[in-house]
Design an enzyme around this catalytic site. Structure first.
Site, PDB file in Angstrom:
ATOM      1  N   ASP A 263       0.874  -1.175   0.000  1.00  0.00           N
ATOM      2  CA  ASP A 263       0.000   0.000   0.000  1.00  0.00           C
ATOM      3  C   ASP A 263       0.913   1.228   0.000  1.00  0.00           C
ATOM      4  O   ASP A 263       2.135   1.123   0.168  1.00  0.00           O
ATOM      5  CB  ASP A 263      -0.966  -0.006   1.199  1.00  0.00           C
TER       6      ASP A 263
HETATM    7  C1  BGC Z   1      -5.053   3.260   0.199  1.00  0.00           C
HETATM    8  C2  BGC Z   1      -5.229   2.177  -0.849  1.00  0.00           C
HETATM    9  C3  BGC Z   1      -5.115   2.767  -2.213  1.00  0.00           C
HETATM   10  C4  BGC Z   1      -3.780   3.471  -2.343  1.00  0.00           C
HETATM   11  C5  BGC Z   1      -3.520   4.051  -3.698  1.00  0.00           C
HETATM   12  C6  BGC Z   1      -3.824   4.106  -0.037  1.00  0.00           C
HETATM   13  O1  BGC Z   1      -3.803   5.215   0.789  1.00  0.00           O
HETATM   14  O2  BGC Z   1      -4.980   2.655   1.464  1.00  0.00           O
HETATM   15  O3  BGC Z   1      -6.460   1.545  -0.676  1.00  0.00           O
HETATM   16  O4  BGC Z   1      -5.261   1.770  -3.171  1.00  0.00           O
HETATM   17  O5  BGC Z   1      -3.730   4.515  -1.388  1.00  0.00           O
HETATM   18  O6  BGC Z   1      -4.334   5.100  -3.986  1.00  0.00           O
END
Ligand code: BGC
Length: 738
Positions: A263
């Site tokens: 993530d």
């Molecule tokens: C979130 C994810 C997301 C990623 C990319 C993160 O802050 O937890 O769910 O896919 O950002 O945007």
């Protein structure tokens, strides 16, 4: 490319090239005039990293993507195409209801269609990968991200996860309009302590495996090309550097052989968790755990080459990760066609086309849960004078916080819909109050969300609404959370509608008692006050692009509500985490019956949620007969037919979702009081009845036993069939073991 060609390519790549495949950057880095200084340099990125990086997050649009891809590939030593990734959560430009709303449809096939449309719009816009579905099991409405989940039930979540993966990916990733799905957030992200985002996750091995892991597995079994690690620790170890979790459980046990992406900056966060000493350590832990792509930090590209050269990690680890990324590019057909479906003309034709909007309308209608409908105030009687009041009457913010590509300009408001499509319906519209009062502080939010009104303006708005309420026979209040109050980093200790809207409700209720509430929210709310004042409550979540039309469809009875809650609505926040599939205690409490002091109960509130999982009304009524079983015992390999007769006892046609729950009476590890195992939708005309049959088989009786394997045990089972998770309509059977 053939496997041999991929291997040859890998063998020909330099260590730098391979390592940079493993890092992800933002599209802005590719702007001609971007210079790598300041924050980007601090993150560890150099000019060379950008030129060699394997994937991009956050760039879209056929023209932009093609431009970046072309100039990147020309410079790249092996002309390897980039992967373009984005969060396409509940639609691309055509926005569908938030996932929690989709869960309420109890119709995974519908979500498959929505995901396929999202994939179509995204693919013509040049995208290859979506960071969806999110299948984290959720039990705590304080956590803002419950809106991204399909709810509290492992079985239901698994069905939705599977359907969404199929919808995005289709049969073959290289097919037209297909994009790769990424199941997230592995693992247990939906259980942050006290509902605070990014917080510690402490789950027993048993609970983790039995409740939280199955829906990720369903997505993996459906062929999801990617999995995303979660931010949280799982029992003390950050998921992103957790070898046991990622290699042991995800890859070895679940058989996942696709791309594992961190993530956002989660590799770096292993340091702040207090797990890794520094960035080098973080790189080692993550790569050893088999995390293939580092999202948005320069940790991999800044450290891995050196670590290999110093002998601190074997190059084979890098080869393994890089190969998985190349394989994904290959599956998408990018080596043959690096632009895949990116097409400016198709963007014009397909995005927000009539067909997509119609699906958005259907999905929205099917996601609305009728929580209450006293005196059958709904559907609205058109002959009565009606006031539509509330900040959602003229709001375009119907999309939910993760609808990053959806644009407010493409949304029709309730007021506009009324003027165009429902003219002559005897309705006046007014706002009544701002969405949020000044007391709501959305710290860190940059979006212009809190329109500021002077006290005089606020008073005037309220005055106008009260005047309208006075003249009306009935009032529909369009109220709820602001869309920014749920989503990532929006944990809330108070799960009620904003105070200023609560005030509006109270004032209107003093004048007119015929109130129906259309409730917008990304999470279950504490509705005690709303419930007392409103005769009807229709939960519409964040309904998406066609939300307003879908709402009027339901308000005027053109669509009879069918949805069911995928997550319990607590009585109040003091109950959370609350979920229907709990264990019994040694001192169960029967509401209103037990007067004994020493029972498992609260002194000040009931144990039961205000609205339970699986609950939702219709404009008609149904009866369900007693459960009949074709036999009262079965052996492994056999099955039992369980049946009920469902009758529409009301005055209009309607659809009921008949739910089957099982309960293992006594087992080597205690079993939940009920577990959803199957459901069936049945549509009936007034007075019509139908027999609904379910087949119960031994695999449905399996659980994580004292032997630490999923198996069934001989003994007595209860089978419940009804219209929500509180049903007491049951029969018993025995499982015999040879
Ligand atoms: C979130 C994810 C997301 C990623 C990319 C993160 O802050 O937890 O769910 O896919 O950002 O945007």
């Amino acid at each position: 490319m053939t496997k041999e060609q991929l291997i040859a390519l890998l063998n020909d790549m330099s260590l730098e090239e391979k390592v940079n495949q493993m890092s992800q950057v933002i599209g802005g880095f590719f702007d001609d005039d971007t210079v790598i200084t300041g924050p980007m340099a601090e993150m560890g990125f150099t000019e060379e990293n950008i030129e060699l990086s394997g994937s991009v997050i956050g760039s879209m649009g056929a023209e932009t993507v093609k431009k970046i891809q072309k100039s990147y590939m020309e410079k790249h030593p092996h002309h390897i195409p980039l992967l373009f990734m984005l969060d396409i959560i509940n639609g691309y430009k055509t926005v569908f209801p938030i996932p929690l709303g989709q869960g309420a449809t109890f119709e995974p096939e519908l979500s498959e269609k929505c995901a396929a449309v999202a994939a179509k719009e995204a693919s013509v816009s040049g995208l290859h990968v979506t960071f969806a579905p999110m299948t984290d099991l959720v039990r705590d409405a304080r956590w803002g991200r419950v809106m991204e989940s399909t709810g509290e039930d492992p079985y239901l979540n698994g069905l939705f996860c599977e359907s969404m993966v199929k919808g995005f990916q289709g049969e073959n990733l290289s097919d037209e309009y297909k994009i790769a799905a990424c199941v997230k957030h592995f693992a247990g992200y939906g259980a942050p302590t006290a509902g605070r985002d990014y917080n510690t996750v402490e789950l027993s091995e048993h609970t983790f495996r039995e409740f939280y892991l199955p829906s990720y597995k369903a997505g993996i079994d459906a062929g999801a090309a990617l999995v995303m690690t979660s931010f949280n620790t799982v029992n003390g170890i950050p998921a992103t550097g957790n070898k046991k979790l990622m290699r042991g459980i995800l890859r070895d046990e679940m058989g996942f052989d696709g791309v594992l992406i961190s993530d956002w900056a989660a590799i770096e966060e292993t340091i702040y968790h207090g797990y890794c000493a520094d960035k080098e350590d973080a790189a080692i832990r993550a790569v050893e755990a088999g995390v293939d792509i580092d999202m948005m930090t320069g940790i991999y590209c800044d450290n891995l080459c050196r670590l290999v050269r110093e002998g601190k990690i074997p190059e084979s680890l890098v080869d393994e990760c890089c190969m998985r990324i190349l394989e994904l590019k290959n599956k998408l057909g990018l080596f043959e066609n690096p632009y895949k479906d990116a097409d400016e003309e198709k963007e014009q034709q397909l995005i927000l086309c009539k067909e997509h909007r119609e699906l958005a309308r259907e999905a929205a209608r099917k996601s609305f849960v009728l929580l209450k409908n006293e005196e059958q105030i709904l559907p609205l009687d058109k002959t009565k004078k009606t006031a539509f009041i509330g900040p959602y009457v003229n709001s375009r913010n119907l999309m939910g916080s993760w609808s990053i590509i959806g644009e407010a300009k493409d949304i029709t408001t309730v007021e506009e819909t009324m003027a165009v499509e429902e003219a002559g319906n005897n309705v006046v519209c007014c706002q009544g109050s701002p969405m949020l009062g000044a007391e709501v502080i959305l710290e860190g939010f940059t979006e212009e969300n809190q329109a500021t009104y002077t006290p005089e303006e606020e008073a005037k708005m309220l005055e106008e609404a009260l005047e309208a309420a006075k003249k009306a026979d009935q009032v529909v209040l369009f109220i709820g959370e602001d869309r920014l109050q749920s989503g990532e980093a929006t944990s809330n200790a108070t799960i009620q509608i904003p105070q200023i809207q609560q005030n509006l409700l109270e004032r209107v209720a003093e004048i007119n008692e015929n109130i129906a509430v259309v409730l917008f929210s990304g999470r279950p709310l504490d509705l005690r006050d709303v419930q007392v004042k409103a005769k009807a409550i229709l939960e519409v979540w964040m309904p998406g692009t066609e939300g307003a039309r879908a709402i009027t469809d339901v308000l005027y009875g053109r669509y009879n509500p069918t949805a069911k809650l995928p997550m319990s609505f607590p009585y109040c926040v003091g109950q959370v985490p609350v979920h229907y599939n709990e264990y019994a205690t040694g001192r169960p409490h029967v509401e209103g019956k037990d007067k004994d002091r020493f029972r498992s109960k609260y002194l000040d509130i009931p144990n039961a949620p205000l609205y339970p999982f699986g609950y939702g009304l219709s404009y008609t009524t149904f009866t369900v007969s007693e459960v009949s079983l074709d036999k009262d015992s079965m052996k492994d390999g056999e099955s039992i037919q369980a049946a009920v007769t469902v009758k529409n006892t009301g005055t209009c046609a309607g659809t009921e979702t008949i739910q089957l729950y099982l309960h293992d009476f006594a087992a080597s590890v205690v079993r939940p009081v009920k577990e959803l195992k199957d459901f069936r939708k049945v549509t009936l005309q007034p007075e019509e009845e139908a027999r609904v049959e379910f087949t119960i088989t031994e695999p449905q009786l399996r659980f994580l036993s004292e032997n630490h394997i999923f198996e069934s045990e001989a003994g007595v089972f209860e089978v419940f069939i009804g219209t929500d998770s509180t049903t007491a309509n049951k029969a018993k059977f025995t499982l015999e073991k040879q």
